[in-house]
Design a protein around this motif. Structure first.
Motif, PDB file in Angstrom:
ATOM      1  N   VAL A   9     -71.107 -32.892 -78.501  1.00  0.00           N
ATOM      2  CA  VAL A   9     -69.716 -32.566 -78.188  1.00  0.00           C
ATOM      3  C   VAL A   9     -69.509 -32.459 -76.678  1.00  0.00           C
ATOM      4  N   ALA A  10     -70.440 -31.766 -75.977  1.00  0.00           N
ATOM      5  CA  ALA A  10     -70.368 -31.592 -74.525  1.00  0.00           C
ATOM      6  C   ALA A  10     -71.736 -31.146 -74.047  1.00  0.00           C
ATOM      7  N   PRO A  11     -72.106 -31.445 -72.814  1.00  0.00           N
ATOM      8  CA  PRO A  11     -73.419 -31.027 -72.314  1.00  0.00           C
ATOM      9  C   PRO A  11     -73.576 -29.512 -72.252  1.00  0.00           C
ATOM     10  N   SER A  12     -72.462 -28.777 -72.057  1.00  0.00           N
ATOM     11  CA  SER A  12     -72.543 -27.324 -71.927  1.00  0.00           C
ATOM     12  C   SER A  12     -71.155 -26.729 -72.170  1.00  0.00           C
ATOM     13  N   LEU A  13     -71.126 -25.394 -72.279  1.00  0.00           N
ATOM     14  CA  LEU A  13     -69.837 -24.710 -72.428  1.00  0.00           C
ATOM     15  C   LEU A  13     -68.965 -24.942 -71.200  1.00  0.00           C
ATOM     16  N   ARG A  14     -69.568 -24.868 -70.023  1.00  0.00           N
ATOM     17  CA  ARG A  14     -68.787 -25.097 -68.789  1.00  0.00           C
ATOM     18  C   ARG A  14     -68.181 -26.489 -68.798  1.00  0.00           C
ATOM     19  N   ASP A  15     -68.985 -27.493 -69.172  1.00  0.00           N
ATOM     20  CA  ASP A  15     -68.469 -28.867 -69.224  1.00  0.00           C
ATOM     21  C   ASP A  15     -67.342 -28.983 -70.242  1.00  0.00           C
ATOM     22  N   ALA A  16     -67.477 -28.285 -71.355  1.00  0.00           N
ATOM     23  CA  ALA A  16     -66.442 -28.330 -72.384  1.00  0.00           C
ATOM     24  C   ALA A  16     -65.132 -27.750 -71.853  1.00  0.00           C
ATOM     25  N   LEU A  17     -65.230 -26.608 -71.180  1.00  0.00           N
ATOM     26  CA  LEU A  17     -64.025 -25.971 -70.635  1.00  0.00           C
ATOM     27  C   LEU A  17     -63.367 -26.853 -69.564  1.00  0.00           C
ATOM     28  N   GLU A  18     -64.180 -27.470 -68.730  1.00  0.00           N
ATOM     29  CA  GLU A  18     -63.635 -28.336 -67.681  1.00  0.00           C
ATOM     30  C   GLU A  18     -63.031 -29.601 -68.277  1.00  0.00           C
ATOM     31  N   SER A  19     -63.607 -30.082 -69.373  1.00  0.00           N
ATOM     32  CA  SER A  19     -63.078 -31.276 -70.031  1.00  0.00           C
ATOM     33  C   SER A  19     -61.674 -31.021 -70.575  1.00  0.00           C
ATOM     34  N   ILE A  20     -61.430 -29.789 -71.033  1.00  0.00           N
ATOM     35  CA  ILE A  20     -60.119 -29.472 -71.617  1.00  0.00           C
ATOM     36  C   ILE A  20     -59.095 -29.110 -70.549  1.00  0.00           C
ATOM     37  N   ASP A  21     -59.452 -28.227 -69.611  1.00  0.00           N
ATOM     38  CA  ASP A  21     -58.479 -27.651 -68.672  1.00  0.00           C
ATOM     39  C   ASP A  21     -58.715 -27.986 -67.207  1.00  0.00           C
ATOM     40  N   GLY A  22     -59.695 -28.821 -66.910  1.00  0.00           N
ATOM     41  CA  GLY A  22     -59.910 -29.192 -65.519  1.00  0.00           C
ATOM     42  C   GLY A  22     -61.034 -28.420 -64.863  1.00  0.00           C
TER      43      GLY A  22
ATOM     44  N   ASP B 256     -74.292 -21.250 -58.700  1.00  0.00           N
ATOM     45  CA  ASP B 256     -74.858 -22.400 -59.419  1.00  0.00           C
ATOM     46  C   ASP B 256     -74.291 -22.543 -60.832  1.00  0.00           C
ATOM     47  N   GLY B 257     -73.454 -21.582 -61.270  1.00  0.00           N
ATOM     48  CA  GLY B 257     -72.812 -21.681 -62.576  1.00  0.00           C
ATOM     49  C   GLY B 257     -73.691 -21.305 -63.740  1.00  0.00           C
ATOM     50  N   LYS B 258     -74.914 -20.850 -63.500  1.00  0.00           N
ATOM     51  CA  LYS B 258     -75.842 -20.525 -64.592  1.00  0.00           C
ATOM     52  C   LYS B 258     -75.619 -19.085 -65.040  1.00  0.00           C
ATOM     53  N   ILE B 259     -75.147 -18.939 -66.266  1.00  0.00           N
ATOM     54  CA  ILE B 259     -74.867 -17.622 -66.825  1.00  0.00           C
ATOM     55  C   ILE B 259     -75.643 -17.473 -68.128  1.00  0.00           C
ATOM     56  N   GLN B 260     -76.353 -16.335 -68.262  1.00  0.00           N
ATOM     57  CA  GLN B 260     -77.112 -16.082 -69.489  1.00  0.00           C
ATOM     58  C   GLN B 260     -76.178 -15.731 -70.641  1.00  0.00           C
ATOM     59  N   GLY B 261     -75.304 -14.779 -70.384  1.00  0.00           N
ATOM     60  CA  GLY B 261     -74.381 -14.339 -71.430  1.00  0.00           C
ATOM     61  C   GLY B 261     -73.509 -13.217 -70.924  1.00  0.00           C
ATOM     62  N   PHE B 262     -72.562 -12.807 -71.718  1.00  0.00           N
ATOM     63  CA  PHE B 262     -71.652 -11.726 -71.343  1.00  0.00           C
ATOM     64  C   PHE B 262     -70.942 -11.249 -72.608  1.00  0.00           C
ATOM     65  N   ARG B 263     -70.329 -10.085 -72.525  1.00  0.00           N
ATOM     66  CA  ARG B 263     -69.623  -9.518 -73.662  1.00  0.00           C
ATOM     67  C   ARG B 263     -68.127  -9.670 -73.443  1.00  0.00           C
ATOM     68  N   LEU B 264     -67.434 -10.102 -74.502  1.00  0.00           N
ATOM     69  CA  LEU B 264     -65.985 -10.164 -74.502  1.00  0.00           C
ATOM     70  C   LEU B 264     -65.449  -9.153 -75.503  1.00  0.00           C
TER      71      LEU B 264
ATOM     72  N   LEU C  28     -58.355 -17.603 -74.784  1.00  0.00           N
ATOM     73  CA  LEU C  28     -59.807 -17.487 -74.869  1.00  0.00           C
ATOM     74  C   LEU C  28     -60.463 -18.376 -73.821  1.00  0.00           C
ATOM     75  N   ARG C  29     -59.990 -19.591 -73.688  1.00  0.00           N
ATOM     76  CA  ARG C  29     -60.569 -20.489 -72.673  1.00  0.00           C
ATOM     77  C   ARG C  29     -60.396 -19.912 -71.272  1.00  0.00           C
ATOM     78  N   LYS C  30     -59.237 -19.289 -71.032  1.00  0.00           N
ATOM     79  CA  LYS C  30     -58.991 -18.694 -69.708  1.00  0.00           C
ATOM     80  C   LYS C  30     -59.998 -17.592 -69.418  1.00  0.00           C
ATOM     81  N   ARG C  31     -60.300 -16.753 -70.422  1.00  0.00           N
ATOM     82  CA  ARG C  31     -61.264 -15.668 -70.225  1.00  0.00           C
ATOM     83  C   ARG C  31     -62.670 -16.211 -69.998  1.00  0.00           C
ATOM     84  N   LEU C  32     -63.001 -17.284 -70.732  1.00  0.00           N
ATOM     85  CA  LEU C  32     -64.324 -17.895 -70.546  1.00  0.00           C
ATOM     86  C   LEU C  32     -64.439 -18.535 -69.161  1.00  0.00           C
TER      87      LEU C  32
END
Length: 420
Positions: free
Chosen positions: A83-96, A34-42, A20-24
């Motif tokens: 927990v984290a400033p954003s989803l992107r920050d959370a993903l980078e905190s876990i996997d780089g 700029d990394g700004k994403i509104q949303g997407f469907r999985l 799941l993290r890989k897909r995100l």
């Protein structure tokens, strides 16, 4: 992971949520710079993945295989919870770090463009325009564009000093790169320079006989092949190894000491490239044999009355190639004879093609006559069949009779031509 807070791991961490993290992460990698994403469907979500996303957005956990992911909602929820400033920050905190794909590609293209811009030598530039050339540079640099830039720059410097005239490889390395061992076998810049020089000068004896590349003889003589290629560029590597054997050749007086007549003589690669001897052979017939025993027999039987000879001692190495090339340039008429076997034909193809030699008692007629008077059962031909470029009938006759004829067994006939 943010230090001291295990909540992030509980929400998105662990091996089970890695897909799941890989897909995100891929959504951010392919999104805006700029990394700004509104949303997407999985889609194709597992129940665990659906539950994780629902928990992040505070939605009901009723399972659905697809879900619209509201990135801004998750960002706000993670931030409020500390927990984290954003989803992107959370993903980078876990996997780089998340690397933007198009930006990375652009940077890579710029890096390779910089590497290529250092190739001002025409041969290097042309080589790098080929798939093989670029592939070699990428392999030698392990895909590192900074290493590739340095490698191309070094190769450019070396190539501008070639061809040389009897300079040692260590001297070339020290003069061009400041390190006497920078062009030793196995060094990346040496591999690149050799590949370019070989391509430019078309080492055709191997290219035309591609099956020979798989033979034990070629595999075991890698160092010798490298030495030959350097020699074509006028660079000496182990210049005293495998000197060229010859008999009754004369050099212009006044430049060098006269050579002994009637006695076999050796010329090192060092002598041939550094001294640039003036062979007095214009319009003369020079007889080239494959085996040193043939030249020794001629010296014993005829001495000073033997026509000039050169021995290739098998496939010509650097010194043998140098002397044959010098004799051809000096206007000699070269006549070649070798063993009637498949390696002998391969050597003959090379000598005839590269140095303009003509066959000397080396055709189908001579082979058939030798078979008829040879001992039985004789020696069977072995190895891969080779086509004789100068005589289609020779290959066919050898295939029919299946016997190898050693050059030494034919010396009585050869001596008739050598007597003068």
């Amino acid at each position: 992971m943010i230090e001291g807070d295990g909540r992030l791991q509980r929400l998105l961490g662990g091996d089970a949520r890695a897909p799941l993290r890989k897909r995100l992460r891929q959504r951010f990698e392919r999104g805006p710079v700029d990394g700004k994403i509104q949303g997407f469907r999985l889609s194709n979500l597992s129940s665990a993945e659906h539950a994780a996303l629902a928990g992040l957005m505070g939605r009901p956990t009723r399972f659905s295989s697809s879900m619209q992911v509201d990135v801004q909602m998750i960002d706000a929820a993670l931030s409020r919870a500390g927990v984290a400033p954003s989803l992107r920050d959370a993903l980078e905190s876990i996997d780089g770090p998340i690397i933007h794909a198009e930006t990375a590609r652009a940077e890579l293209r710029a890096g390779w463009s910089k590497a290529l811009s250092g190739a001002t030598h025409q041969d290097l530039s042309s080589f790098l325009q080929t798939p093989f050339g670029m592939g070699l540079v990428k392999r030698l640099s392990n895909g590192d564009t900074d290493v590739a830039t340095r490698l191309c720059s070094q190769a450019d410097i070396v190539l501008k000093l070639l061809p040389a005239k009897g300079m040692t490889r260590a001297q070339l390395a020290a003069k061009s790169l400041g390190d006497a061992h920078a062009l030793d076998t196995g060094q990346a810049v040496a591999t690149l320079v050799l590949a370019i020089w070989r391509k430019v000068n078309l080492d055709r004896d191997i290219c035309d006989d591609a099956p020979a590349l798989e033979s034990a003889r070629v595999r075991d003589n890698g160092e010798e092949r490298i030495r030959d290629i350097w020699a074509k560029a006028g660079i000496l590597v182990n210049e005293l190894a495998r000197p060229a054997l010859f008999l009754n050749l004369q050099i212009s007086s006044g430049r060098l000491l006269p050579l002994p007549s009637g006695e076999p003589t050796y010329a090192s690669l060092r002598f041939l490239l550094r001294s640039d001897p003036l062979w007095m052979v214009k319009g003369q017939d020079i007889y080239v044999c494959e085996n040193p025993n043939v030249l020794a027999i001629a010296a014993d039987e005829l001495g000073v009355n033997c026509a000039p000879m050169v021995c290739t001692e098998g496939m010509p190495a650097a010194a043998q190639r140098a002397i044959l090339q010098q004799l051809a340039i000096a206007g000699a008429r070269l006549h070649y004879h070798g063993d009637f076997d498949w390696p002998g034909l391969r050597i003959a193809n090379h000598v005839i093609r590269e140095f303009g030699a003509v066959p000397w008692r080396f055709d189908a007629k001579e082979y058939v006559a030798a078979v008829a008077r040879g001992p039985r059962p004789g020696f069977a031909l072995a190895g891969l069949e080779v086509h004789a470029l100068w005589d289609d009938a020779l290959t066919a006759s050898m295939r029919t009779h299946g016997l190898a004829i050693a050059e030494e067994s034919l010396t009585d006939d050869l001596l008739q031509d050598l007597a003068r």
